[in-house]
Scaffold this active site. Structure first.
Site, PDB file in Angstrom:
ATOM      1  CD  GLU A   1      -2.572  -1.326   2.619  1.00 53.79           C
ATOM      2  OE1 GLU A   1      -3.690  -1.826   2.648  1.00 53.79           O
ATOM      3  OE2 GLU A   1      -1.967  -1.006   3.655  1.00 53.79           O
TER       4      GLU A   1
ATOM      5  CG  ASP B   1     -11.220  -8.578   1.052  1.00 49.22           C
ATOM      6  OD1 ASP B   1     -10.299  -7.749   1.156  1.00 49.22           O
ATOM      7  OD2 ASP B   1     -11.955  -8.888   2.003  1.00 49.22           O
TER       8      ASP B   1
HETATM    9  N1  ADE Z   1      -8.440  -5.455   4.867  1.00 50.79           N
HETATM   10  C1  ADE Z   1      -8.736  -5.808   3.593  1.00 50.79           C
HETATM   11  N2  ADE Z   1      -9.723  -6.727   3.570  1.00 50.79           N
HETATM   12  C2  ADE Z   1     -10.067  -6.952   4.864  1.00 50.79           C
HETATM   13  C3  ADE Z   1     -11.009  -7.793   5.499  1.00 50.79           C
HETATM   14  N3  ADE Z   1     -11.779  -8.596   4.794  1.00 50.79           N
HETATM   15  N4  ADE Z   1     -11.080  -7.771   6.858  1.00 50.79           N
HETATM   16  C4  ADE Z   1     -10.274  -6.962   7.571  1.00 50.79           C
HETATM   17  N5  ADE Z   1      -9.362  -6.162   7.022  1.00 50.79           N
HETATM   18  C5  ADE Z   1      -9.251  -6.143   5.677  1.00 50.79           C
END
Ligand code: ADE
Length: 229
Positions: free
Chosen positions: A13, A195
């Site tokens: 990042e 995600d």
């Molecule tokens: N950072 C990126 N995706 C995440 C997730 N599913 N849960 C917690 N932190 C995250």
């Protein structure tokens, strides 16, 4: 010239945002490397905090105390917990909550912190600056929930969404918010979605989308820091 601290959990990042600047000076504090980068308007201090609320809180306090930053940004990726939020969308927090903070046995609400409250508001002027940024993805403004859990379970995400009205989850933002609030430093949390349990192949999307989302959010940051005077 204003000083902006920018906190990232992960190297991937940070690297995307570091590319925006030509020259950097590196400061070492404990095991942390803080990259001081300048343009005509601002000086930015970039740090990779590591994952989780404690790491992020510690880096925030170090940037405030040692680098005397005027603003703090927490930037990176997050998981969607809403059917309306898709991979690569950007979420700008208007407020943050710690979804794993629980003092209910002592009479508080879930997520409520005794010396801070339940939600911590981001700086209104920074939110207004973020609203006028032009980028080729959806930008939503809303609650971001943080906790020391990487949330992949759809039911857990749905519960956090329902309990706190949160659009996405990550593991740092609300702790950065807490420290900034206690130190009276204006801050903003900006996340790109890496995600989502509502889209297919979720187990591979984090890896795949980490770079794409980091690139997206770094282009957003580039425009934001140009507007900070
Ligand atoms: N950072 C990126 N995706 C995440 C997730 N599913 N849960 C917690 N932190 C995250």
């Amino acid at each position: 010239m204003k000083k902006i601290g920018i906190i990232f959990a992960l190297k991937e990042e940070l690297d995307e945002t570091k590319k925006l600047f030509k020259d950097t000076i590196v400061h070492s504090i404990y095991e942390l490397k803080i990259y001081e980068c300048c343009n005509e308007n601002v000086t930015c201090f970039l740090v990779e905090s590591g994952m989780g609320k404690v790491n992020a809180a510690r880096s925030t306090q170090i940037l405030i105390d040692s680098m005397k930053v005027d603003y703090v940004l927490n930037v990176g990726v997050a998981g969607s917990i809403s059917r309306d939020i898709n991979k690569c969308d950007i979420v700008v927090a208007d407020k943050l909550v710690q979804h794993d903070f629980d003092l209910r046995p002592l009479g508080y609400d879930k997520g409520e912190i005794h010396n801070v409250g339940k939600y911590v508001n981001c700086d209104k002027e920074l939110i207004e600056l973020a609203k006028i940024i032009k980028i080729e993805t959806n930008v939503k403004i809303g609650v971001i929930a943080s906790g020391d859990i990487f949330v992949t379970d759809e039911k857990m995400g749905a519960k956090i969404n329902k309990n706190f009205g949160a659009l996405c989850v990550e593991m740092e933002g609300a702790s950065v918010a807490q420290v900034c609030h206690l130190c009276n430093i204006p801050f903003l949390v900006i996340r790109a979605i890496s995600d989502s349990p509502y889209e297919k192949n979720n187990n591979i999307t984090f890896e795949e989308f980490l770079k794409i989302s980091s690139d997206m959010v770094s282009r957003f940051i580039a425009q934001l820091i140009e507007r900070i005077k």
